[in-house]
Structures are given as C-alpha cells and as structure tokens.
Design a protein around this motif. Sequence first.
Motif, PDB file in Angstrom:
ATOM      1  N   LEU A  11      -4.713  -1.270   6.192  1.00  0.00           N
ATOM      2  CA  LEU A  11      -4.628  -2.312   5.971  1.00  0.00           C
ATOM      3  C   LEU A  11      -4.977  -3.243   7.001  1.00  0.00           C
ATOM      4  O   LEU A  11      -5.642  -4.217   6.958  1.00  0.00           O
TER       5      LEU A  11
ATOM      6  N   GLY B 213       2.465  -0.917   4.110  1.00  0.00           N
ATOM      7  CA  GLY B 213       2.163   0.231   3.923  1.00  0.00           C
ATOM      8  C   GLY B 213       3.341   1.445   3.516  1.00  0.00           C
ATOM      9  O   GLY B 213       4.608   0.563   4.565  1.00  0.00           O
TER      10      GLY B 213
ATOM     11  N   ASP C 215       0.819  -1.155   0.431  1.00  0.00           N
ATOM     12  CA  ASP C 215      -0.353   0.177  -0.234  1.00  0.00           C
ATOM     13  C   ASP C 215       0.519   1.300  -0.005  1.00  0.00           C
ATOM     14  O   ASP C 215       0.991   2.071   0.699  1.00  0.00           O
TER      15      ASP C 215
ATOM     16  N   ASP D 139       4.729   5.125   3.619  1.00  0.00           N
ATOM     17  CA  ASP D 139       4.239   6.670   3.396  1.00  0.00           C
ATOM     18  C   ASP D 139       4.864   7.699   4.082  1.00  0.00           C
ATOM     19  O   ASP D 139       6.610   7.407   3.879  1.00  0.00           O
TER      20      ASP D 139
ATOM     21  N   ASP E 125      -5.277   1.405  10.634  1.00  0.00           N
ATOM     22  CA  ASP E 125      -4.350   1.529   9.581  1.00  0.00           C
ATOM     23  C   ASP E 125      -5.634   2.061   9.160  1.00  0.00           C
ATOM     24  O   ASP E 125      -6.612   0.240   9.024  1.00  0.00           O
TER      25      ASP E 125
ATOM     26  N   GLU F 264      -7.978   7.118  -0.745  1.00  0.00           N
ATOM     27  CA  GLU F 264      -7.916   6.601   0.687  1.00  0.00           C
ATOM     28  C   GLU F 264      -9.168   4.935   0.568  1.00  0.00           C
ATOM     29  O   GLU F 264      -8.477   4.362   0.912  1.00  0.00           O
TER      30      GLU F 264
ATOM     31  N   GLN G 283       6.545   4.364   7.891  1.00  0.00           N
ATOM     32  CA  GLN G 283       7.136   5.851   6.999  1.00  0.00           C
ATOM     33  C   GLN G 283       7.992   6.116   7.184  1.00  0.00           C
ATOM     34  O   GLN G 283       9.272   6.274   8.080  1.00  0.00           O
TER      35      GLN G 283
ATOM     36  N   ARG H 222       3.032  -1.088   8.588  1.00  0.00           N
ATOM     37  CA  ARG H 222       3.625   0.360   7.818  1.00  0.00           C
ATOM     38  C   ARG H 222       4.865   1.425   7.972  1.00  0.00           C
ATOM     39  O   ARG H 222       4.883   1.298   9.303  1.00  0.00           O
TER      40      ARG H 222
END
Length: 195
Positions: free
Chosen positions: A143, A89, A27, A91, A140, A72, A154, A152
Amino acid sequence: MITVAAAGVGDSVLLPSSMQGVVVILDPAPAPAGRADIPLDVARRVRSLLEASGATVFSTRALADTGTAVTEDTRRKRALEESAAVGIGLDVQLQGKAGTVVLAPGTGAVAVSSKKLASEIASALVSSGLRATKSTRSADKVLGGTSAPFARLQLGSFSAREDIARFNDPGWADRVARAVYRAVAGAYGRKEPTP
C-alpha cells in the motif's frame, strides 16, 4: 416522540453512513502456508460492510481466493491500479506477540493522515473489547506506493494461543470488521439521518 441517547458506539452498533464516492483498497496478505486465511476472512466482512454503505471496494486478492499463492508484487500492482481514498491491509504473523497491532507509515506524504486513520482503527478495536495497539513503520511494500492514506492491521500471531482461539471464533472476525468499518466510515463517510 422520545429520543434515548446511546451510551456510545459499542461493538454491535453500526450507525448509518453514506460512503458513496469513497474508494477503498483492501490488501489481505496471504496467510502462512497451512494456516487459516484470517486476513481474507476479515477482508470479506469489511468489504460487505463498506459496500452496503455505498463504498467502492477493490481487493489486491480475489475475495473468493482459496490459495495463498498471490505474490507481494501482484498485490502491489493491483493496489496501484486504483485511485483510492483509503487503504486497509490485513496480516497474520507466524511468530510474534498476541493481539492486534495497527500500523501506519512513519514517513511519507500520507504519514499524518495514515497515523490518524490507524489511531481511529485502534480506538474502534479497543472500544469493541479487542486488544489493540498502534505503531508506525517506515514502509508498506503493497500500500506504500499508493497516494491514499492507509493502515495495516497485524491481526495476531499463530504462535500465540490466545490469538489462535480468537482466529477460530467467527464472532471475533466480525467484531474486527465492524471496528474497521466504523473507523473508515467515521473518517470518510457522511452520517445519514436516523429514522
């Protein structure tokens, strides 16, 4: 025949691993408007490594995507379409501290396995010489609806000069992708014998 033991798995070593039958959802969140799409770049690299090991990889965004208009809600629907073994994920924040933070859900059915995956990814990033910390959060939105363990990342912040310098280095994106691959392959793959 002479066998030399390696000192450890560094950032450039990818041990043979079979991931046949493993389904991974990636993602990559859209980057902030007007910024480089770092999550998509890293996702492309992770996907290549996973598929080379035999994994089936689905993405919540088209990996040829050039825009940031994916919502999203659309990403959430795409994540729920596949029955995955694991989700990753990616980001980048517009504001925030420098460095990569690996997040896992703090609660829920997959919290324990997600926290373990997040720890393995954070360790792989650090062993690759990258700055990484681990944290938990309660939800989240993309997910969190799947039944698969997930983490995830970052990847950093556009407000931190040191992160911007890393974002402009293709070698950095490759090191992140290799670290994510090593963690996922270690958790879900089967080691293949070395020749």
